[in-house]
Design a protein around this motif. Structure first.
Motif, PDB file in Angstrom:
ATOM      1  N   GLY A  53     -13.724  63.445  80.887  1.00  0.00           N
ATOM      2  CA  GLY A  53     -13.199  63.076  82.199  1.00  0.00           C
ATOM      3  C   GLY A  53     -13.467  64.183  83.200  1.00  0.00           C
TER       4      GLY A  53
ATOM      5  N   ALA B   4      -6.004  58.027  82.484  1.00  0.00           N
ATOM      6  CA  ALA B   4      -6.625  58.846  81.442  1.00  0.00           C
ATOM      7  C   ALA B   4      -5.594  59.311  80.417  1.00  0.00           C
ATOM      8  CB  ALA B   4      -7.284  60.073  82.074  1.00  0.00           C
TER       9      ALA B   4
ATOM     10  N   LEU C 227     -11.709  63.163  76.961  1.00  0.00           N
ATOM     11  CA  LEU C 227     -11.034  61.884  77.187  1.00  0.00           C
ATOM     12  C   LEU C 227     -10.853  61.156  75.861  1.00  0.00           C
ATOM     13  CD1 LEU C 227     -10.076  59.823  79.380  1.00  0.00           C
ATOM     14  CD2 LEU C 227     -12.402  58.895  79.334  1.00  0.00           C
TER      15      LEU C 227
ATOM     16  N   PHE D 134     -12.053  60.689  87.593  1.00  0.00           N
ATOM     17  CA  PHE D 134     -10.640  60.334  87.777  1.00  0.00           C
ATOM     18  C   PHE D 134     -10.119  60.957  89.062  1.00  0.00           C
ATOM     19  CE2 PHE D 134     -11.229  59.927  83.208  1.00  0.00           C
ATOM     20  CZ  PHE D 134     -10.527  58.769  82.922  1.00  0.00           C
TER      21      PHE D 134
END
Ligand code: UTP
Length: 293
Positions: free
Chosen positions: A248, A175, A187, A161
């Motif tokens: 993430g 996210a 996530l 991200f």
């Protein structure tokens, strides 16, 4: 076994970059000295990827040609003593195997990834979008860090991200973390194009993923979404909803994402890379100073 296979989807129409992309792939557009896909391959091979599967389409053969060894050109440069130019072709000799398959109908990114199923089979794999470079001159080991997280956290989905301004979240997949957001976070979900007030974070999906093969089963049953296309995000969300573990990773400021898919960010990427060129960057900087005065 360490993950050593990456899928690069390059079959899209690239309509946002017409007319440049009418008869050449957007993934072959130059950014500084190299075409976009060359940076992506360099980034991936620096992260221990050794097998690369391109999902290609009509009018994308120049990608295959680019990664072939061009004996005639090599001999010509060698015979004419042009060692410097010869060195520019070193990337052809990288220790990597290339595979190509066609997405015969452009049914979306999710469908393009599904085209990799027969070759990838039952192993985890990386997906790197063919129109995004990570880091100036692809100096990023984000994929290696993602693979490490995939393995240590026994994850099913790992996504990179990038931070975006809050008033731009409506343009991206955003996210939804479970718990606090650090450089690495759990996530829970990805929300497609939320409004500023609904956005669970300002972290936008940034073109690099690691998936367990379970994503293929999700893709196979994902119904076409926006624009009649099978969306990768929809399949990923459905996997996460079923309890799959998602992680993430936030790209550090030193490894920005350069999106080549539209003219605004393509122009910016080209200027940034050209300014970083050791031979011609300083002259360009002076030129820009004069032009902007
Ligand atoms: P985009 O979502 O930017 O789509 O693709 P696009 O069709 O290339 O571009 P526009 O929207 O018409 O301008 C992201 C990546 O996924 C690939 C593209 O080649 C690009 O590298 N892709 C997209 C496919 O391989 N197949 C598809 O059906 C769609």
């Amino acid at each position: 076994m360490a993950i050593d296979i990456a899928v690069i989807p390059v079959a899209g129409h690239g309509t946002r970059l017409l007319p440049a992309t009418k008869s050449q792939p957007k993934e072959m557009l130059p950014v500084g000295r190299k075409p976009v896909v060359q940076y992506i391959v360099e980034e991936l091979t620096n992260s221990q990827i050794r097998r690369i599967l391109f999902i290609t389409g009509a009018s994308k053969t120049s990608i295959e040609n680019h990664f072939d060894i061009d004996e005639r050109l090599i001999n010509y440069l060698r015979e004419s003593g042009r060692e410097e130019e010869l060195a520019e072709l070193d990337f052809e000799r990288k220790d990597v195997e290339y595979f190509y398959t066609r997405q015969r109908r452009q049914l979306g990114l999710g469908h393009a990834v599904l085209c990799a199923k027969s070759l990838v089979g039952q192993q985890p794999f990386v997906v790197a979008l063919g129109d995004s470079i990570i880091g100036i001159n692809a100096k990023s080991d984000i994929v290696q860090r993602m693979v490490e997280q995939f393995e240590t956290a026994k994850a099913d989905v790992v996504v990179a991200f990038e931070e975006v301004p809050r008033n731009e979240v409506v343009r991206y997949g955003i996210a939804a973390p479970r718990g606090p957001i650090g450089d690495i976070f759990e996530l829970q979900d990805v929300i497609e194009k939320p409004s500023e007030s609904e956005a669970p974070s300002n972290l936008a999906v940034a073109a690099r993923y690691v998936f367990s093969p379970a994503i293929f089963d999700e893709l196979a049953t994902t119904k076409p979404g926006k624009g009649g296309e099978i969306q990768l995000t929809d399949a990923m969300r459905s996997l996460l909803k079923k309890g799959a573990k998602g992680i993430g990773l936030r790209l550090p400021a030193s490894e920005p994402r350069f999106d080549i898919g539209n003219y605004e960010s393509y122009y910016q990427a080209f200027v940034d890379f050209a300014l970083a060129d050791p031979d011609h960057g300083p002259a360009l900087r002076e030129h820009l100073k004069r032009t902007l005065k």
